[in-house]
Enzyme design. Structure first.
Site, PDB file in Angstrom:
ATOM      1  N   GLU A 167      -0.306   3.850   9.907  1.00 49.88           N
ATOM      2  CA  GLU A 167      -1.739   3.988   9.575  1.00 49.88           C
ATOM      3  C   GLU A 167      -2.372   5.162  10.329  1.00 49.88           C
ATOM      4  O   GLU A 167      -3.510   5.096  10.785  1.00 49.88           O
ATOM      5  CB  GLU A 167      -2.502   2.673   9.776  1.00 49.88           C
ATOM      6  CG  GLU A 167      -2.062   1.630   8.747  1.00 49.88           C
ATOM      7  CD  GLU A 167      -2.962   0.434   8.614  1.00 49.88           C
ATOM      8  OE1 GLU A 167      -4.162   0.543   8.913  1.00 49.88           O
ATOM      9  OE2 GLU A 167      -2.450  -0.623   8.209  1.00 49.88           O
ATOM     10  N   GLY A 168      -1.576   6.215  10.452  1.00 49.33           N
ATOM     11  CA  GLY A 168      -1.993   7.414  11.168  1.00 49.33           C
ATOM     12  C   GLY A 168      -1.481   7.355  12.591  1.00 49.33           C
ATOM     13  O   GLY A 168      -1.815   6.421  13.334  1.00 49.33           O
ATOM     14  N   PHE A 210       0.866  -1.187   0.000  1.00 52.19           N
ATOM     15  CA  PHE A 210       0.000   0.000   0.000  1.00 52.19           C
ATOM     16  C   PHE A 210       0.893   1.225   0.000  1.00 52.19           C
ATOM     17  O   PHE A 210       1.631   1.457   0.966  1.00 52.19           O
ATOM     18  CB  PHE A 210      -0.870  -0.057   1.268  1.00 52.19           C
ATOM     19  CG  PHE A 210      -1.804   1.094   1.492  1.00 52.19           C
ATOM     20  CD1 PHE A 210      -3.051   1.132   0.880  1.00 52.19           C
ATOM     21  CD2 PHE A 210      -1.463   2.126   2.363  1.00 52.19           C
ATOM     22  CE1 PHE A 210      -3.939   2.178   1.124  1.00 52.19           C
ATOM     23  CE2 PHE A 210      -2.347   3.182   2.614  1.00 52.19           C
ATOM     24  CZ  PHE A 210      -3.580   3.205   1.993  1.00 52.19           C
ATOM     25  N   SER A 255       1.488  12.407   7.814  1.00 53.19           N
ATOM     26  CA  SER A 255       0.166  12.693   8.404  1.00 53.19           C
ATOM     27  C   SER A 255      -0.690  13.462   7.396  1.00 53.19           C
ATOM     28  O   SER A 255      -1.891  13.233   7.282  1.00 53.19           O
ATOM     29  CB  SER A 255       0.330  13.525   9.678  1.00 53.19           C
ATOM     30  OG  SER A 255       1.123  12.826  10.614  1.00 53.19           O
ATOM     31  N   GLN A 257       2.495  -9.453  45.730  1.00 47.85           N
ATOM     32  CA  GLN A 257       1.215  -8.814  45.413  1.00 47.85           C
ATOM     33  C   GLN A 257       1.384  -7.646  44.437  1.00 47.85           C
ATOM     34  O   GLN A 257       0.547  -7.429  43.554  1.00 47.85           O
ATOM     35  CB  GLN A 257       0.550  -8.322  46.709  1.00 47.85           C
ATOM     36  CG  GLN A 257      -0.899  -7.939  46.490  1.00 47.85           C
ATOM     37  CD  GLN A 257      -1.550  -7.458  47.773  1.00 47.85           C
ATOM     38  OE1 GLN A 257      -1.020  -6.562  48.455  1.00 47.85           O
ATOM     39  NE2 GLN A 257      -2.666  -8.039  48.125  1.00 47.85           N
ATOM     40  N   GLY A 317      13.221  -7.678  34.730  1.00 41.42           N
ATOM     41  CA  GLY A 317      14.408  -7.062  35.322  1.00 41.42           C
ATOM     42  C   GLY A 317      15.472  -6.825  34.257  1.00 41.42           C
ATOM     43  O   GLY A 317      15.156  -6.554  33.097  1.00 41.42           O
ATOM     44  N   ALA A 347      -8.874  -0.745   7.899  1.00 44.23           N
ATOM     45  CA  ALA A 347      -7.628  -1.445   8.225  1.00 44.23           C
ATOM     46  C   ALA A 347      -7.130  -1.154   9.643  1.00 44.23           C
ATOM     47  O   ALA A 347      -6.375  -1.954  10.205  1.00 44.23           O
ATOM     48  CB  ALA A 347      -6.549  -1.073   7.206  1.00 44.23           C
ATOM     49  N   ARG A 365      11.054 -17.272  38.197  1.00 42.80           N
ATOM     50  CA  ARG A 365      12.136 -16.465  38.767  1.00 42.80           C
ATOM     51  C   ARG A 365      11.975 -16.327  40.285  1.00 42.80           C
ATOM     52  O   ARG A 365      10.943 -15.865  40.773  1.00 42.80           O
ATOM     53  CB  ARG A 365      12.117 -15.069  38.121  1.00 42.80           C
ATOM     54  CG  ARG A 365      13.104 -14.077  38.683  1.00 42.80           C
ATOM     55  CD  ARG A 365      14.517 -14.374  38.262  1.00 42.80           C
ATOM     56  NE  ARG A 365      15.440 -13.348  38.753  1.00 42.80           N
ATOM     57  CZ  ARG A 365      16.750 -13.467  38.675  1.00 42.80           C
ATOM     58  NH1 ARG A 365      17.304 -14.540  38.136  1.00 42.80           N
ATOM     59  NH2 ARG A 365      17.544 -12.520  39.139  1.00 42.80           N
TER      60      ARG A 365
HETATM   61  C1  FAD Z   1       7.773   0.988   9.719  1.00 43.22           C
HETATM   62  C2  FAD Z   1       6.760   1.818   8.969  1.00 43.22           C
HETATM   63  C3  FAD Z   1       5.907   1.205   8.070  1.00 43.22           C
HETATM   64  C4  FAD Z   1       4.994   1.985   7.350  1.00 43.22           C
HETATM   65  N1  FAD Z   1       4.222   1.380   6.393  1.00 43.22           N
HETATM   66  C5  FAD Z   1       3.510   2.156   5.527  1.00 43.22           C
HETATM   67  C6  FAD Z   1       2.881   1.584   4.390  1.00 43.22           C
HETATM   68  O1  FAD Z   1       2.921   0.370   4.166  1.00 43.22           O
HETATM   69  N2  FAD Z   1       2.250   2.428   3.519  1.00 43.22           N
HETATM   70  C7  FAD Z   1       2.182   3.766   3.715  1.00 43.22           C
HETATM   71  O2  FAD Z   1       1.574   4.459   2.893  1.00 43.22           O
HETATM   72  N3  FAD Z   1       2.752   4.337   4.808  1.00 43.22           N
HETATM   73  C8  FAD Z   1       3.419   3.566   5.707  1.00 43.22           C
HETATM   74  N4  FAD Z   1       4.041   4.128   6.803  1.00 43.22           N
HETATM   75  C9  FAD Z   1       3.967   5.579   6.989  1.00 43.22           C
HETATM   76  C10 FAD Z   1       3.232   6.002   8.252  1.00 43.22           C
HETATM   77  O3  FAD Z   1       1.846   5.871   8.080  1.00 43.22           O
HETATM   78  C11 FAD Z   1       3.666   7.446   8.565  1.00 43.22           C
HETATM   79  O4  FAD Z   1       5.003   7.357   9.044  1.00 43.22           O
HETATM   80  C12 FAD Z   1       2.775   8.130   9.572  1.00 43.22           C
HETATM   81  O5  FAD Z   1       1.523   8.381   9.010  1.00 43.22           O
HETATM   82  C13 FAD Z   1       3.379   9.455  10.071  1.00 43.22           C
HETATM   83  O6  FAD Z   1       3.861  10.231   9.015  1.00 43.22           O
HETATM   84  P1  FAD Z   1       5.353  10.853   9.134  1.00 43.22           P
HETATM   85  O7  FAD Z   1       6.264   9.747   9.453  1.00 43.22           O
HETATM   86  O8  FAD Z   1       5.622  11.624   7.894  1.00 43.22           O
HETATM   87  O9  FAD Z   1       5.290  11.817  10.376  1.00 43.22           O
HETATM   88  P2  FAD Z   1       4.797  13.350  10.376  1.00 43.22           P
HETATM   89  O10 FAD Z   1       3.489  13.459   9.680  1.00 43.22           O
HETATM   90  O11 FAD Z   1       5.907  14.218   9.907  1.00 43.22           O
HETATM   91  O12 FAD Z   1       4.556  13.586  11.916  1.00 43.22           O
HETATM   92  C14 FAD Z   1       5.611  13.899  12.839  1.00 43.22           C
HETATM   93  C15 FAD Z   1       4.974  14.087  14.227  1.00 43.22           C
HETATM   94  O13 FAD Z   1       4.074  15.184  14.172  1.00 43.22           O
HETATM   95  C16 FAD Z   1       2.800  14.776  14.648  1.00 43.22           C
HETATM   96  N5  FAD Z   1       1.762  15.513  13.915  1.00 43.22           N
HETATM   97  C17 FAD Z   1       1.656  15.667  12.575  1.00 43.22           C
HETATM   98  N6  FAD Z   1       0.558  16.389  12.281  1.00 43.22           N
HETATM   99  C18 FAD Z   1      -0.049  16.681  13.470  1.00 43.22           C
HETATM  100  C19 FAD Z   1      -1.229  17.378  13.849  1.00 43.22           C
HETATM  101  N7  FAD Z   1      -2.035  17.929  12.922  1.00 43.22           N
HETATM  102  N8  FAD Z   1      -1.535  17.498  15.161  1.00 43.22           N
HETATM  103  C20 FAD Z   1      -0.746  16.931  16.107  1.00 43.22           C
HETATM  104  N9  FAD Z   1       0.398  16.239  15.811  1.00 43.22           N
HETATM  105  C21 FAD Z   1       0.723  16.108  14.511  1.00 43.22           C
HETATM  106  C22 FAD Z   1       2.741  13.292  14.367  1.00 43.22           C
HETATM  107  O14 FAD Z   1       1.766  12.638  15.170  1.00 43.22           O
HETATM  108  C23 FAD Z   1       4.147  12.874  14.678  1.00 43.22           C
HETATM  109  O15 FAD Z   1       4.286  12.690  16.056  1.00 43.22           O
HETATM  110  C24 FAD Z   1       4.915   3.366   7.562  1.00 43.22           C
HETATM  111  C25 FAD Z   1       5.775   3.974   8.505  1.00 43.22           C
HETATM  112  C26 FAD Z   1       6.700   3.223   9.178  1.00 43.22           C
HETATM  113  C27 FAD Z   1       7.657   3.916  10.135  1.00 43.22           C
END
Ligand code: FAD
Length: 388
Positions: A365-366, A123, A132, A280, A341, A243, A269
């Protein structure tokens, strides 16, 4: 699983998935985590067990299960290995846009090989500068007769290096914002389709997460999902709604798997002349963790049932289950490392992997910040519509 709450098929799926997870996945989880290579033997075992297309309708060769069936299987796999759980679940993520927006011909073409486990699908939504804010993507698809010429790159493409198909979202009408984004199924081997950097990750290390580059990649126009431009972003958002319970189920599986290990370890352990599990303070931790896991599981299953029932608004409950289950997984897996530990901090024991694998569930996925935004937006909309 409480037998009275599930269909015989769901109970059976849960049993088969657990058996496969215990006999095939758990024994090799540490090896593939260390090597950071894709576990083809596990993929073949899933295929042989007939579990590849749990969520795909029977007319396309699947088991005809819903999101709940998918969640049951993903939880069991993730209880043994979070990477193997997502390696399986990402096929649902990649194929949901076809199920949601594909034409009949497209469904008949791509879904049967995925259901059979012969082909994997990824995807491609996120980009380097568009995470994001996925709608700000730059990958461009320009129509040229009966093909789309694709240029740009996708980041974080889970399974991208091993998948035969990739559901890719690209801008076809730049002046229309999110309404100018379309979904295309790009097939491995198409000229101009290139797998780039492999990420060196904290967790889920057995699944390849890669960059995908498109350099004048000519994709037949018949691969445009639904045959109509401009519907891609909507399809991607509906896909994420469907999803996210799968990610949440991965998180529940990780939390449950970590708790199982911590209970076993602390029972064996001895400190102060008695087993650590007899204190507890430790037992209260178990009680809290088990309660949080069960609450998360039930919210995941409620979200999945809501989706499977065909409810109109699934966005809020889907985001809620992802938010809750993944935060629970991070807390529980961290607490379980604590219960081991010093040994918990070392790779001689399997517990630290659960904590590493859990972290990503709060991000992909967000992110969970985005889930909170989604939930709050829906709450305010509901309040406005009821006048409260
Ligand atoms: C191991 C891995 C696998 C992945 N697999 C897929 C995949 O198969 N397909 C795919 O399409 N994508 C995939 N992703 C992408 C993933 O969905 C994005 O990394 C994620 O949506 C965050 O985007 P970014 O990394 O650009 O962070 P950014 O969007 O740059 O965000 C950085 C920080 O800012 C925060 N932030 C951003 N906007 C706001 C807001 N409006 N309000 C508050 N906080 C905010 C975020 O929560 C985060 O903490 C994958 C990512 C990883 C690391």
């Amino acid at each position: 699983m409480i037998e009275e709450l599930y269909t015989p098929q769901q109970m059976d799926l849960g049993r088969r998935a657990r058996e496969l997870a215990e006999t095939v996945m758990r024994p090799v989880a540490a090896k593939y985590d260390a090597e950071q290579t894709y576990p083809w033997e596990v993929q073949r075992a899933i295929q042989e067990a007939g579990l590849s297309g749990v969520w795909i309708p029977e007319e396309y060769g699947g088991l005809g299960g819903g999101v709940l069936d998918l969640c049951i299987v993903v939880e069991e796999f993730s209880r043994a290995c979070g990477g193997m759980g997502v390696g399986f679940a990402v096929n649902a993520l990649g194929s949901f846009p076809i199920l949601i927006g594909g034409t009949e011909e497209q469904k008949e073409r791509w879904l049967p090989p995925i259901a059979a486990g012969d082909k994997l699908i990824a995807f491609g939504l996120s980009e380097k500068e568009a995470g994001s804010d996925a709608a700000s993507m730059k990958t461009r698809a320009v129509r040229d007769g009966d093909v789309f010429v694709l240029n740009g790159e996708k980041k974080w493409n889970t399974n991208g290096a091993v998948a035969s198909f990739n559901t890719v979202f690209a801008v076809t009408q730049p002046d229309r914002g999110a309404r100018g984004i379309s979904g295309l199924v790009v097939e491995e081997g198409m000229p101009g389709y290139r797998v780039g950097k492999h990420e060196d990750k904290l967790g889920i290390r057995c699944v390849p997460v890669v960059e995908i580059h498109f350099e004048d990649c000519r994709v037949p126009a018949e691969n445009l999902l639904g045959g109509v431009e401009g519907r891609g972003f909507k399809h991607a958002m509906i896909t994420l709604d469907r999803a996210r319970p799968g990610v949440a189920a991965q998180a529940v599986g990780l939390a449950q798997g970590a708790l199982d290990l911590a209970m076993e370890y602390t029972h064996g352990r001895q400190q102060f002349g008695q087993s650590v599990s007899s204190f507890q303070g430790v037992q209260w931790m178990f009680a809290d963790m088990a309660t949080q896991i069960e609450a998360a599981r039930q919210l995941v299953h409620t979200a999945a049932r809501t989706i499977d029932a065909g409810a109109k608004n699934i966005t809020k409950v889907s985001a809620m289950c992802k938010l809750m289950a993944t935060d629970v997984a991070m807390k529980v897996t961290t607490d379980c490392v604590q219960l081991f530990g010093g040994y918990g901090y070392c790779k001689d024991y399997p517990i630290e992997k659960f904590m590493r694998d859990a972290k990503i569930t709060q991000i992909y996925e967000g992110t969970n910040q985005i889930q909170r935004l989604v939930i709050a937006r829906n709450l305010l909309r509901e309040a406005a519509s009821t006048g409260s």
